[in-house]
Design an enzyme around this catalytic site. Structure first.
Site, PDB file in Angstrom:
ATOM      1  N   SER A 186      -0.176  93.046 -32.675  1.00 55.95           N
ATOM      2  CA  SER A 186       0.328  92.726 -31.345  1.00 55.95           C
ATOM      3  C   SER A 186       1.783  92.277 -31.425  1.00 55.95           C
ATOM      4  O   SER A 186       2.636  93.038 -31.861  1.00 55.95           O
ATOM      5  CB  SER A 186      -0.574  91.671 -30.693  1.00 55.95           C
ATOM      6  OG  SER A 186      -0.314  91.590 -29.303  1.00 55.95           O
ATOM      7  N   ASP A 287      -6.747  99.514 -24.263  1.00 55.53           N
ATOM      8  CA  ASP A 287      -5.667  98.548 -24.447  1.00 55.53           C
ATOM      9  C   ASP A 287      -4.601  98.750 -23.367  1.00 55.53           C
ATOM     10  O   ASP A 287      -4.078  99.862 -23.224  1.00 55.53           O
ATOM     11  CB  ASP A 287      -5.051  98.740 -25.836  1.00 55.53           C
ATOM     12  CG  ASP A 287      -4.049  97.653 -26.202  1.00 55.53           C
ATOM     13  OD1 ASP A 287      -3.647  96.874 -25.322  1.00 55.53           O
ATOM     14  OD2 ASP A 287      -3.667  97.595 -27.388  1.00 55.53           O
ATOM     15  N   HIS A 317      -7.644  95.570 -26.522  1.00 51.51           N
ATOM     16  CA  HIS A 317      -6.615  94.848 -27.278  1.00 51.51           C
ATOM     17  C   HIS A 317      -7.264  93.682 -28.029  1.00 51.51           C
ATOM     18  O   HIS A 317      -8.085  92.950 -27.485  1.00 51.51           O
ATOM     19  CB  HIS A 317      -5.535  94.313 -26.343  1.00 51.51           C
ATOM     20  CG  HIS A 317      -4.333  93.828 -27.079  1.00 51.51           C
ATOM     21  ND1 HIS A 317      -3.364  94.677 -27.562  1.00 51.51           N
ATOM     22  CD2 HIS A 317      -3.947  92.578 -27.457  1.00 51.51           C
ATOM     23  CE1 HIS A 317      -2.438  93.983 -28.185  1.00 51.51           C
ATOM     24  NE2 HIS A 317      -2.771  92.700 -28.137  1.00 51.51           N
TER      25      HIS A 317
END
Length: 345
Positions: A186, A287, A317
């Site tokens: 991320s 995501d 995610h």
């Protein structure tokens, strides 16, 4: 290497297939996260600590899961340090016999939360060390909004430079800096990209970067892409949350087309002439960042860089942080294959 067309029926499903117990956890987790992020773009860190448990390092002998860990200070004035993970030898061999690649790892958390000693980050780094048989250096970088762009990029690069200059007595004897990889999840994937760009213009003494592994990297822009709209209320990451993260991270008054967010946007630097390692990008079908990750993949290709894509149709995610299977098992195998391919060149 793309998994994008493996299961069209799954992609048509409006929600990822997440076990109900995990849904309860993600709901509570997201609730505390949102309550911790104030409208004035400050963080209630006391509240955030309720879900961000810290764990001490695990020295030898007999460390948990066969991976010893220790902490090293890079710069105490900015609380820059890293936790190093060293897998114990297998087959009764001395620890300095088997040379291992080095993975410099940057955790996720929107540049706002998480530390190298957070329980979830510790588990991720320990898993990489154990299952990939690698020395893992998990960097504790400064957090926004107390420290905004470019502090995190400076910390990431300075940690890499510190490793390059470390005395041989301080780095495990089995650490092979000629086989070094950057990895991040991320926001950590965003950070790893920017560190790789800067590293391409720097002359290291010992570190040789062979690859970059970006797990659902956090990129964005002013334009609302389809995945952001379609999955705006993700189980962990929502569209409102990503907007808040960018406001907390980017310089005051910046828009999301800032090069820190939109690395192939109109304001970003051209990287075609920059030495850049082979890259493996992971993304997920559920995501909200998926379309930005795809643009990142395409941008690297246009810039003449070697890049591979793994797209898990059912992944939301943070699937790695949540331990979602079978993606987590496949994910480690993809990483192992990518690293081996780069080391065999």
């Amino acid at each position: 290497m793309s998994r994008g067309d493996e299961n069209v029926e799954q992609r048509a499903n409006p929600k990822p297939n997440i076990p109900w117990k995990l849904k309860l956890f993600t709901g509570a987790f997201s609730g505390i996260l949102n309550a911790s992020f104030r409208l004035n773009v400050s963080v209630n860190r006391r509240l955030l600590n309720f879900i961000d448990f810290k764990v001490p390092p695990s020295p030898s002998p007999n460390p948990p899961h066969g991976v010893a860990s220790s902490d090293t200070t890079v710069d105490s004035s900015r609380n820059l340090w890293f936790r190093l993970y060293d897998p114990t030898p297998t087959g009764g061999e001395p620890n300095d016999v088997v040379r291992m690649p080095v993975i410099v790892f940057f955790h996720g958390g929107g540049f706002v939360f998480g530390n190298a000693n957070s329980n979830w980050v510790d588990k991720q780094a320990r898993q990489l060390a154990r299952e990939l048989r690698a020395i893992v250096v998990s960097v504790n970088y400064r957090l926004a909004p107390e420290h905004r762009f470019p502090c995190q990029y400076e910390d990431g690069f300075d940690a890499l430079r510190f490793i390059d200059e470390m005395d041989g007595r301080d780095m495990p004897a089995n650490a092979d800096l000629n086989r070094c990889f950057l990895a991040g999840e991320s926001a950590g994937g965003n950070l790893a990209h920017h560190v790789a760009v800067r590293a391409g213009e720097y002359g290291f003494k010992r570190v040789k970067l062979l690859g970059l592994i970006a797990v659902q990297p956090f990129f964005g822009g002013e334009e609302r892409v389809e995945s952001e709209i379609r999955f705006s209320r993700g189980p962990i990451l929502s569209l409102d949350m990503t907007d808040w993260f960018w406001r907390a991270f980017l310089p005051g008054g910046s828009v999301r087309n800032h090069p820190g967010a939109n690395v192939f946007g109109s304001k970003a630097d051209e990287i075609s002439s920059v030495r850049f390692p082979s890259t493996l990008v992971f993304t997920g079908g559920f995501d909200p960042l998926r379309d930005w990750d795809m643009r990142y993949y395409e941008g690297l290709k246009r810039s003449g860089k070697e890049v591979f894509l793994v797209d898990y149709p059912n992944a939301a995610h943070g699937f790695w942080s949540l331990g979602v299977r079978p993606e987590c098992r496949l994910f480690i195998e993809e990483m192992r294959e990518f690293m081996q391919k780069q080391m065999d060149k």
